[in-house]
Write an enzyme that holds these catalytic residues in place. Structure first.
Site, short mmCIF file in Angstrom:
data_model
loop_
_atom_site.label_atom_id
_atom_site.label_comp_id
_atom_site.label_asym_id
_atom_site.label_seq_id
_atom_site.Cartn_x
_atom_site.Cartn_y
_atom_site.Cartn_z
N GLN A 113 0.82 -1.22 0.00
CA GLN A 113 0.00 0.00 0.00
C GLN A 113 0.86 1.26 0.00
O GLN A 113 0.40 2.33 -0.44
CB GLN A 113 -1.01 -0.05 1.15
CG GLN A 113 -2.02 -1.18 0.88
CD GLN A 113 -3.16 -1.30 1.86
OE1 GLN A 113 -3.16 -0.65 2.90
NE2 GLN A 113 -4.12 -2.15 1.55
N ASP A 160 -3.16 5.08 23.57
CA ASP A 160 -2.44 4.83 24.82
C ASP A 160 -2.37 6.12 25.65
O ASP A 160 -2.52 6.10 26.88
CB ASP A 160 -1.02 4.33 24.50
CG ASP A 160 -1.05 3.21 23.50
OD1 ASP A 160 -1.44 2.09 23.87
OD2 ASP A 160 -0.74 3.46 22.31
N HIS A 188 3.67 1.06 20.33
CA HIS A 188 2.28 0.76 20.71
C HIS A 188 2.21 -0.74 21.03
O HIS A 188 1.75 -1.55 20.23
CB HIS A 188 1.31 1.12 19.58
CG HIS A 188 -0.09 0.66 19.85
ND1 HIS A 188 -0.85 1.15 20.88
CD2 HIS A 188 -0.85 -0.31 19.26
CE1 HIS A 188 -2.02 0.53 20.90
NE2 HIS A 188 -2.04 -0.37 19.93
N SER A 243 -10.16 -3.25 20.86
CA SER A 243 -10.78 -1.93 21.05
C SER A 243 -11.16 -1.35 19.69
O SER A 243 -10.42 -1.50 18.71
CB SER A 243 -9.79 -1.00 21.74
OG SER A 243 -8.64 -0.84 20.95
N1 LIG Z 1 -2.81 1.49 17.13
C1 LIG Z 1 -3.86 1.28 17.88
O1 LIG Z 1 -4.04 1.96 18.88
C2 LIG Z 1 -4.85 0.16 17.57
C3 LIG Z 1 -5.99 0.04 18.37
C4 LIG Z 1 -6.92 -0.96 18.06
C5 LIG Z 1 -6.69 -1.82 16.99
N2 LIG Z 1 -5.57 -1.67 16.24
C6 LIG Z 1 -5.33 -2.50 15.07
O2 LIG Z 1 -6.13 -2.02 13.98
C7 LIG Z 1 -6.34 -3.05 13.03
C8 LIG Z 1 -7.80 -3.14 12.65
O3 LIG Z 1 -8.56 -3.56 13.76
P1 LIG Z 1 -10.10 -3.94 13.60
O4 LIG Z 1 -10.56 -4.32 14.95
O5 LIG Z 1 -10.83 -2.89 12.84
O6 LIG Z 1 -9.98 -5.25 12.72
P2 LIG Z 1 -11.09 -5.91 11.77
O7 LIG Z 1 -10.63 -7.29 11.45
O8 LIG Z 1 -12.46 -5.72 12.33
O9 LIG Z 1 -10.99 -5.00 10.47
C9 LIG Z 1 -9.86 -4.99 9.66
C10 LIG Z 1 -10.33 -4.81 8.23
O10 LIG Z 1 -9.18 -4.74 7.41
C11 LIG Z 1 -9.50 -5.41 6.22
N3 LIG Z 1 -8.28 -5.74 5.49
C12 LIG Z 1 -7.47 -6.83 5.61
N4 LIG Z 1 -6.47 -6.75 4.73
C13 LIG Z 1 -6.63 -5.60 4.04
C14 LIG Z 1 -5.93 -4.98 2.99
N5 LIG Z 1 -4.86 -5.55 2.44
N6 LIG Z 1 -6.40 -3.80 2.51
C15 LIG Z 1 -7.49 -3.23 3.03
N7 LIG Z 1 -8.21 -3.77 4.02
C16 LIG Z 1 -7.78 -4.95 4.52
C17 LIG Z 1 -10.31 -6.63 6.67
O11 LIG Z 1 -11.06 -7.20 5.60
C18 LIG Z 1 -11.20 -5.98 7.73
O12 LIG Z 1 -12.41 -5.49 7.18
C19 LIG Z 1 -5.76 -4.31 13.67
O13 LIG Z 1 -4.46 -4.52 13.16
C20 LIG Z 1 -5.72 -3.95 15.14
O14 LIG Z 1 -4.79 -4.72 15.84
C21 LIG Z 1 -4.66 -0.69 16.51
O1 LIG Z 2 -4.01 -4.58 21.78
C1 LIG Z 2 -4.40 -4.82 20.65
O2 LIG Z 2 -4.03 -5.77 19.97
C2 LIG Z 2 -5.42 -3.89 20.05
C3 LIG Z 2 -4.98 -2.50 20.09
O3 LIG Z 2 -3.66 -2.32 19.66
C4 LIG Z 2 -5.18 -1.87 21.43
O4 LIG Z 2 -4.23 -1.32 22.00
O5 LIG Z 2 -6.33 -1.89 21.92
#
Ligand SMILES: NC(=O)c1ccc[n+]([C@@H]2O[C@H](COP(=O)([O-])OP(=O)(O)OC[C@H]3O[C@@H](n4cnc5c(N)ncnc54)[C@H](O)[C@@H]3O)[C@@H](O)[C@H]2O)c1
Ligand SMILES: O=C(O)C[C@H](O)C(=O)O
Length: 332
Positions: A113, A160, A188, A243
């Site tokens: 991407q 966080d 993170h 989350s």
């Molecule tokens: N940084 C943070 O604070 C934080 C907090 C929460 C979750 N996250 C992360 O965010 C991400 C998403 O979480 P979620 O709960 O929405 O997950 P989810 O599985 O509900 O949604 C993820 C989406 O991404 C899509 N996807 C997969 N591969 C893809 C690609 N190549 N291109 C486009 N879309 C694609 C999936 O089909 C799905 O619809 C996870 O990696 C999770 O760990 C990060």
């Molecule tokens: O902890 C996880 O895997 C999800 C997300 O990064 C979070 O901090 O809630």
């Protein structure tokens, strides 16, 4: 005169964070109540029908600020002309998994991407990586999109940061809006260092240091830190899902402050490309305290770092260096 719409990309828009995030953007939570937006939503073909359902709901919600929706599984169409890219697409962690376990699945997405964004996004597009491992995905995106300036690529640690504000506000029984200047250093992940040494609370008697008000160093150096570090896992345990509403809200806070600026005297945490500040190795995406103005972030300089903090800053940097090596091994 009405402003021109801003194009905001959300990848993984059919997922649970996406479902919480797109209505926030369309309501002006991210860019302000007078900023029209055009939403670009990307997901993968197995999620196409569900993505179309989200688009139908956006139409049904009749958001006045929403001037258009692009819902697609084509990465080029999704990235074309976007001014802001919120990269949520990827696979979330499940109960019992460490973030490292999701690495191999997700870094290759960020490599591919990166090229699409580099070629097709608007000049000066700001990128926020949410998907885990967020810091390392952002680093891979930066390295595979060399023409996007590094100042435009960031990772989400605002969740966080907000969790730390929330814990202090609960402990002191004060309004969360009266607490400021906590810092999340590093990754993170569970090695992050939530630091309250520069945090203050606005009280009727003026601004007071959090450490003085809490007056319990054992709690601040122990349970407080581990609660914030482990909050993601605690949410997964409770919800059986990671989350989402708090992550979406934090993504809005991150972009809003980046674009519109932080208030005078307030800093926030952002995962940004290290320039070696605070002796953090250059070349990692590391969470620092930053202030922002005119659409640019600046690392807050000159904060004192005691011995306890130093060890924690170094530990999370080590983990990020290891993740970087691991990411490259997954890609080769
Ligand atoms: N940084 C943070 O604070 C934080 C907090 C929460 C979750 N996250 C992360 O965010 C991400 C998403 O979480 P979620 O709960 O929405 O997950 P989810 O599985 O509900 O949604 C993820 C989406 O991404 C899509 N996807 C997969 N591969 C893809 C690609 N190549 N291109 C486009 N879309 C694609 C999936 O089909 C799905 O619809 C996870 O990696 C999770 O760990 C990060
Ligand atoms: O902890 C996880 O895997 C999800 C997300 O990064 C979070 O901090 O809630």
């Amino acid at each position: 005169m009405a402003k021109d719409p801003v194009r905001v990309l959300v990848t993984g828009a059919a997922g649970q964070i996406g479902y919480a995030l797109v209505p926030m953007i369309a309501r002006g939570v991210m860019l302000g109540p007078d900023q029209p937006v055009i939403l670009h939503m990307l997901d993968i073909p197995p999620a196409a029908e569900s993505l179309n359902g989200v688009k139908m709901e956006l139409v049904d919600a009749a958001f006045p600020l929403l001037k258009g929706v692009v819902a697609t599984t084509d990465v080029v169409e999704a990235c074309t002309g976007v001014n802001i890219a919120v990269m949520v697409g990827g696979f979330p962690r499940k109960e019992g998994m460490e973030r490292k376990d999701v690495m191999s699945k997700n870094v290759s997405i960020y490599k591919s991407q990166a090229s699409a964004l580099e070629k097709h996004a608007a000049a000066n597009c700001k990128v926020l990586v949410v998907a885990n491992p967020a810091n390392t995905n952002a680093l891979i995106l930066k390295e595979y999109a060399p023409s996007i300036p590094e100042k435009n690529i960031s990772a989400l640690t605002r969740l966080d940061h907000n969790r730390a504000l929330g814990q202090i506000s609960e402990r002191l029984n004060v309004q969360v809006s009266d607490v400021k200047n906590v810092i999340i250093w590093g990754n993170h992940s569970s090695t992050q260092y939530p630091d309250v040494n520069h945090a203050t609370v606005n009280t009727p008697a003026g601004e007071k240091p959090v450490r003085e008000l809490v007056s319990d160093d054992a709690w601040l150096n122990g349970e407080f830190i581990s609660t914030v570090q482990q909050r993601g896992a605690a949410i997964i345990k409770a919800r059986k899902l990671s989350s989402a509403l708090s992550a979406a809200s934090a993504a809005c806070d991150h972009i809003r402050d980046w674009v519109l600026g932080t208030p005078q005297g307030t800093f926030v945490s952002m995962g940004v490309y290290s320039d070696g500040s605070y002796n953090v190795p250059a070349g990692l995406i590391y969470s620092f305290p930053v202030t922002t103005s005119n659409g640019e972030w600046k690392i807050v300089q000159g904060l004192s770092i005691d011995e306890f903090s130093r060890k924690k800053l170094d530990l999370t940097a080590e983990e990020l260096s290891e993740e970087k090596t691991l990411a490259y091994s997954c890609l080769s």
